[in-house]
Scaffold this motif. Structure first.
Motif, PDB file in Angstrom:
ATOM      1  N   MET A   1      26.220  50.633  45.533  1.00 58.43           N
ATOM      2  CA  MET A   1      26.809  50.818  44.322  1.00 58.43           C
ATOM      3  C   MET A   1      28.241  51.174  44.357  1.00 58.43           C
ATOM      4  O   MET A   1      28.790  50.672  43.454  1.00 58.43           O
ATOM      5  CB  MET A   1      26.028  52.167  43.687  1.00 58.43           C
ATOM      6  N   CYS A   2      28.943  51.500  45.277  1.00 61.23           N
ATOM      7  CA  CYS A   2      30.367  51.773  45.369  1.00 61.23           C
ATOM      8  C   CYS A   2      30.810  50.138  45.606  1.00 61.23           C
ATOM      9  O   CYS A   2      31.972  49.838  44.785  1.00 61.23           O
ATOM     10  CB  CYS A   2      30.791  52.581  46.440  1.00 61.23           C
ATOM     11  N   VAL A   3      30.133  49.343  46.420  1.00 64.77           N
ATOM     12  CA  VAL A   3      30.512  48.074  46.523  1.00 64.77           C
ATOM     13  C   VAL A   3      30.564  47.379  45.201  1.00 64.77           C
ATOM     14  O   VAL A   3      31.454  46.729  44.939  1.00 64.77           O
ATOM     15  CB  VAL A   3      29.880  47.355  47.561  1.00 64.77           C
ATOM     16  N   VAL A   4      29.493  47.334  44.509  1.00 63.26           N
ATOM     17  CA  VAL A   4      29.474  46.975  43.185  1.00 63.26           C
ATOM     18  C   VAL A   4      30.452  47.247  42.327  1.00 63.26           C
ATOM     19  O   VAL A   4      31.085  46.552  41.803  1.00 63.26           O
ATOM     20  CB  VAL A   4      28.111  47.327  42.420  1.00 63.26           C
ATOM     21  N   ALA A   5      30.830  48.758  42.227  1.00 62.44           N
ATOM     22  CA  ALA A   5      31.750  49.162  41.412  1.00 62.44           C
ATOM     23  C   ALA A   5      33.331  48.515  41.759  1.00 62.44           C
ATOM     24  O   ALA A   5      33.876  48.244  40.949  1.00 62.44           O
ATOM     25  CB  ALA A   5      31.878  50.444  41.564  1.00 62.44           C
ATOM     26  N   VAL A   6      33.525  48.255  43.216  1.00 65.99           N
ATOM     27  CA  VAL A   6      34.808  47.836  43.304  1.00 65.99           C
ATOM     28  C   VAL A   6      35.004  46.435  42.933  1.00 65.99           C
ATOM     29  O   VAL A   6      35.782  45.764  42.424  1.00 65.99           O
ATOM     30  CB  VAL A   6      35.013  47.836  45.003  1.00 65.99           C
ATOM     31  N   VAL A   7      33.702  45.429  43.413  1.00 67.94           N
ATOM     32  CA  VAL A   7      33.837  44.068  42.596  1.00 67.94           C
ATOM     33  C   VAL A   7      33.946  44.051  41.323  1.00 67.94           C
ATOM     34  O   VAL A   7      34.503  43.084  40.709  1.00 67.94           O
ATOM     35  CB  VAL A   7      32.495  43.465  43.239  1.00 67.94           C
ATOM     36  N   TRP A   8      33.065  44.993  40.656  1.00 71.99           N
ATOM     37  CA  TRP A   8      33.235  44.922  39.169  1.00 71.99           C
ATOM     38  C   TRP A   8      34.689  45.023  38.669  1.00 71.99           C
ATOM     39  O   TRP A   8      35.223  44.385  37.756  1.00 71.99           O
ATOM     40  CB  TRP A   8      32.178  46.167  38.678  1.00 71.99           C
ATOM     41  N   GLY A   9      35.493  46.347  39.357  1.00 71.29           N
ATOM     42  CA  GLY A   9      36.687  46.389  39.027  1.00 71.29           C
ATOM     43  C   GLY A   9      37.830  45.272  39.293  1.00 71.29           C
ATOM     44  O   GLY A   9      38.353  44.847  38.570  1.00 71.29           O
TER      45      GLY A   9
ATOM     46  N   LYS B   1      35.833  53.082  41.492  1.00 74.10           N
ATOM     47  CA  LYS B   1      36.813  53.096  40.641  1.00 74.10           C
ATOM     48  C   LYS B   1      38.151  53.604  41.024  1.00 74.10           C
ATOM     49  O   LYS B   1      39.210  53.218  40.994  1.00 74.10           O
ATOM     50  CB  LYS B   1      36.464  53.728  39.436  1.00 74.10           C
ATOM     51  N   LYS B   2      37.941  54.725  41.790  1.00 77.65           N
ATOM     52  CA  LYS B   2      38.891  55.403  42.454  1.00 77.65           C
ATOM     53  C   LYS B   2      39.839  54.690  43.754  1.00 77.65           C
ATOM     54  O   LYS B   2      40.861  54.669  43.660  1.00 77.65           O
ATOM     55  CB  LYS B   2      38.455  57.079  42.966  1.00 77.65           C
ATOM     56  N   PHE B   3      38.725  54.320  44.400  1.00 79.62           N
ATOM     57  CA  PHE B   3      39.419  53.120  45.306  1.00 79.62           C
ATOM     58  C   PHE B   3      40.413  52.171  44.894  1.00 79.62           C
ATOM     59  O   PHE B   3      41.398  52.121  45.528  1.00 79.62           O
ATOM     60  CB  PHE B   3      38.265  52.663  46.251  1.00 79.62           C
ATOM     61  N   LEU B   4      39.730  51.595  43.856  1.00 73.66           N
ATOM     62  CA  LEU B   4      40.756  50.458  43.472  1.00 73.66           C
ATOM     63  C   LEU B   4      42.119  50.918  42.737  1.00 73.66           C
ATOM     64  O   LEU B   4      43.073  50.437  42.997  1.00 73.66           O
ATOM     65  CB  LEU B   4      39.723  49.790  42.201  1.00 73.66           C
ATOM     66  N   GLU B   5      41.893  52.123  42.068  1.00 73.35           N
ATOM     67  CA  GLU B   5      43.111  52.803  41.542  1.00 73.35           C
ATOM     68  C   GLU B   5      44.017  53.086  42.434  1.00 73.35           C
ATOM     69  O   GLU B   5      45.421  53.086  42.268  1.00 73.35           O
ATOM     70  CB  GLU B   5      42.628  53.816  40.603  1.00 73.35           C
ATOM     71  N   GLU B   6      43.533  53.823  43.870  1.00 76.08           N
ATOM     72  CA  GLU B   6      44.461  54.386  44.709  1.00 76.08           C
ATOM     73  C   GLU B   6      44.725  53.218  45.860  1.00 76.08           C
ATOM     74  O   GLU B   6      45.909  53.401  46.149  1.00 76.08           O
ATOM     75  CB  GLU B   6      43.847  55.537  45.479  1.00 76.08           C
ATOM     76  N   ASP B   7      44.116  52.684  46.347  1.00 75.17           N
ATOM     77  CA  ASP B   7      44.298  51.710  47.240  1.00 75.17           C
ATOM     78  C   ASP B   7      44.451  50.005  47.175  1.00 75.17           C
ATOM     79  O   ASP B   7      44.841  49.499  47.965  1.00 75.17           O
ATOM     80  CB  ASP B   7      43.072  51.913  48.495  1.00 75.17           C
ATOM     81  N   ALA B   8      44.165  49.879  45.939  1.00 72.75           N
ATOM     82  CA  ALA B   8      44.109  48.157  45.403  1.00 72.75           C
ATOM     83  C   ALA B   8      44.735  48.161  44.181  1.00 72.75           C
ATOM     84  O   ALA B   8      44.222  47.192  43.222  1.00 72.75           O
ATOM     85  CB  ALA B   8      42.860  47.752  45.522  1.00 72.75           C
ATOM     86  N   LYS B   9      45.562  48.951  43.705  1.00 73.31           N
ATOM     87  CA  LYS B   9      46.381  48.795  42.479  1.00 73.31           C
ATOM     88  C   LYS B   9      46.745  47.421  42.163  1.00 73.31           C
ATOM     89  O   LYS B   9      47.737  47.098  42.954  1.00 73.31           O
ATOM     90  CB  LYS B   9      47.477  49.914  42.221  1.00 73.31           C
ATOM     91  N   GLY B  10      46.501  46.956  41.148  1.00 75.12           N
ATOM     92  CA  GLY B  10      46.925  45.363  40.631  1.00 75.12           C
ATOM     93  C   GLY B  10      46.203  44.296  41.404  1.00 75.12           C
ATOM     94  O   GLY B  10      46.615  43.124  40.829  1.00 75.12           O
ATOM     95  N   VAL B  11      45.236  44.436  42.195  1.00 78.85           N
ATOM     96  CA  VAL B  11      44.579  43.346  42.603  1.00 78.85           C
ATOM     97  C   VAL B  11      43.358  43.073  42.045  1.00 78.85           C
ATOM     98  O   VAL B  11      42.657  43.868  41.602  1.00 78.85           O
ATOM     99  CB  VAL B  11      43.928  43.999  44.245  1.00 78.85           C
ATOM    100  N   SER B  12      43.113  42.043  41.564  1.00 79.08           N
ATOM    101  CA  SER B  12      41.947  41.420  40.701  1.00 79.08           C
ATOM    102  C   SER B  12      41.895  39.833  40.515  1.00 79.08           C
ATOM    103  O   SER B  12      42.920  39.188  41.239  1.00 79.08           O
ATOM    104  CB  SER B  12      42.481  41.889  38.978  1.00 79.08           C
ATOM    105  N   ILE B  13      40.681  39.656  39.984  1.00 78.05           N
ATOM    106  CA  ILE B  13      40.661  37.968  39.893  1.00 78.05           C
ATOM    107  C   ILE B  13      40.261  37.720  38.684  1.00 78.05           C
ATOM    108  O   ILE B  13      39.587  38.468  37.898  1.00 78.05           O
ATOM    109  CB  ILE B  13      39.466  37.666  41.046  1.00 78.05           C
TER     110      ILE B  13
END
Length: 582
Positions: free
Chosen positions: A142-150, A186-198
């Motif tokens: 579910m964490c993986v899903v959330a990262v892809v979702w973001g 969500k927290k991972f994306l905000e802290e470790d992947a800010k600005g990364v998106s498709i």
């Protein structure tokens, strides 16, 4: 050959060991994107082992209807190191690699791929997150899903709503735990992947209410809609999902489900049920079809309507049992001993898989013969977006089945296999009916069904049965011309190849695609007329020998100019086919 305009599409792939919940990640994202009005298509790959083999689930996303995958992806998610080693070259320039492997060191060669293609690498410390929450590994998905979702720019509240909907039956604690892991993603994306998106292709609000289902589900629903009341089978990939679907819904549908001890028994159960007047069906793959062929031949001579699904896979013997192919087409047309009338048709997507089921049962009963429906793994397990089905257009036709008592009283035993029956189709009545009796057995017989081996009778009965082929051929639909109606380039194909072909030729004014649904008896008049005007004809097929091309040549003498063939167990991919046609 092709103009430069192509559809807007992206793709993400999740890879890992079988048993790691690969499919659940892809299906959850697919469901959310569909609800948001995005067109999606899901494709699975897995090895023929129970656990430990490498698997993947790919979701392609487009701004218009889509029924194909591509070889290159925008996001690659690797749950184990095998995906990192094997699938790294599949990431597009500027794509994202998300992996869960602690302390992973890329080789110099892999690092060059990453650098040259400006690929952004994200490491998700899932083991640490799981340990903090004292949770099992499967929850980490579910964490993986959330990262892809973001990464796809989706709204997290929507994801939480979907999770609540999916897991509410398991209780509040399960739902809450999954919500926690969404927050961690969500927290991972905000802290470790800010600005990364498709960037996701633009949504299409008109498709929000489409169904999201795999081909086997569509076929199962179509069978029920067609009046099928008994389904018998023996598990064999990729036919098993159809058996599973029918069995899981037997209480709702009232269909009798039997898992036989082998394919021979399954086919004989279907034959017995059909003889008693029940619409019945079975499914199998190539090896199972071989075992069923004797009973199919019996149905041919006793003129018993029967329906079976042949879900094709690649290779002889066991071959590539969890992969896709089309090498059983000629088997379905010429397999089993002796000559007898039969109909062979092929589905191409979820629309066909539903709509053609009433036709299959109707033809079986109208012409009193075996019908084989071809599908393959790419359809049987592919995830399609499907507009709501029309539940009113299907009609049930039982042909020359006599049930009226006055007509039953007028029957003579010799009417059953009367060699002079119009169009070769004689009256049929059911065991137990208040009427004269006749014999049904596998020896050549006279009109009453009695064994008769004389020359004149053998000729008369063969002519009677085979006359059905001409009668049926006259009413079968023509192959469908898609794209240009006056094509310079004419593509000819069938089955699941339709998806990538149609995706590729969108907006191509000079290309027409002649799609065959009914493969035997084969209608060639339309093809011959188009081929005379086209500058080039091309056969596209997932076989080594080009089966449809051989069948066309055999039937009308036409040899197509070129062949694009594939036999590695994978379907035609969008970008691959685009390149071959360019």
């Amino acid at each position: 050959m092709l103009r430069t305009k192509i559809m807007s599409r992206i793709a993400f792939k999740v890879t890992g060991a079988q048993g790691q919940g690969i499919n659940s990640v892809g299906e959850m994202v697919a469901k959310g994107l569909k609800r948001a009005g995005h067109h999606v298509f899901g494709y699975r790959e897995y090895m023929s082992v129970i656990k430990g083999g490498h698997s993947s689930y790919q979701l392609d996303i487009s701004d218009c209807h889509i029924e194909s995958s591509q070889t290159q992806v925008d996001i690659l998610v690797c749950l184990n190191y095998i995906g990192l080693k094997r699938d790294l070259p599949s990431i597009k320039k500027g794509g994202v690699l998300l992996h869960l492997i602690p302390d992973w060191k890329f080789s110099a060669e892999d690092q060059k791929i990453l650098d040259d293609n400006l690929i952004q690498v994200l490491y998700l410390p899932i083991e640490k997150i799981l340990k903090e929450h004292h949770s099992r590994p499967i929850v980490g998905n579910m964490c993986v899903v959330a990262v892809v979702w973001g990464l796809l720019g989706r709204d997290y509240d929507t994801l939480k709503e979907m999770v609540t909907e999916r897991f509410s039956y398991k209780g509040e604690k399960v739902v809450e735990l999954n919500h926690i892991f969404i927050d961690e993603g969500k927290k991972f994306l905000e802290e470790d992947a800010k600005g990364v998106s498709i960037e996701v292709p633009k949504p299409d609000p008109s498709c929000k209410d489409d169904l999201l289902l795999v081909g086997s589900e569509a076929m199962g629903m179509g069978m029920v809609h067609a009046g099928c009341r008994m389904y018998c089978g023996y598990p064999m990939t990729p036919s098993t999902p159809l058996l599973d679907y029918m069995a899981s819904h037997q209480n709702e549908t009232g269909v009798i489900i039997k898992q036989a001890e082998d394919e021979i028994t399954a086919m004989q159960m279907v034959s017995g049920a059909a003889w008693m007047g029940t619409r019945a069906a079975t499914s199998t793959s190539g090896g199972g079809y071989d075992l069923m062929s004797e009973t199919l031949s019996l149905n041919g001579i006793i003129e018993n309507p029967s329906v079976m699904v042949l879900a094709m896979r690649q290779g002889p013997a066991t071959g590539l049992p969890t992969w896709s192919g089309q090498g059983d087409m000629l088997l379905s047309i010429f397999g089993s001993h002796g000559e007898y009338p039969r109909l062979v048709m092929a589905v191409s997507d979820c629309q066909d898989s539903f709509d053609l089921m009433p036709d299959a049962f109707n033809y079986a009963e109208e012409y009193q013969l075996p019908v084989t429906i071809l599908t393959d793994k790419n359809i049987a397990e592919g995830l399609f977006m499907q507009p709501q089905y029309d539940l009113k257009k299907a009609k049930i036709s039982r042909g020359n089945l006599v049930t009226d008592q006055k007509k039953l009283d007028a029957l003579k035993s010799a009417d059953r296999y009367d060699p002079n029956a119009e169009g070769g189709v004689s009256p049929r009545w059911l065991p137990g009916a208040k009427a004269v009796t006749y014999c049904a057995q596998g020896d050549e017989h006279d009109g009453e069904g009695n064994v008769a081996e004389g020359i004149d009778n053998a000729i008369a009965q063969m002519n009677k049965r085979m006359k059905k082929m001409d009668t049926m051929k006259a009413v079968l639909p023509e192959p469908q011309l898609i794209g240009s109606q006056d094509p310079e380039i004419l593509i000819v194909s069938w089955g699941s190849n339709r998806g990538p072909i149609v995706d590729v030729i969108k907006d191509q004014s000079n290309i027409g695609y002649l799609h065959y649904t009914y493969l035997w008896p084969l209608k060639t008049e339309k093809l011959e007329a188009l081929a005379k005007k086209a500058k080039k004809t091309i056969l596209i097929e997932a076989t080594y020998q080009g089966h449809l091309g051989k069948l066309i040549s055999m039937e009308c003498g036409l040899n197509l100019d070129e062949q694009i063939l594939k036999f590695d167990g994978r379907p035609f991919f969008y970008d691959e086919l685009l390149s071959k046609l360019s």
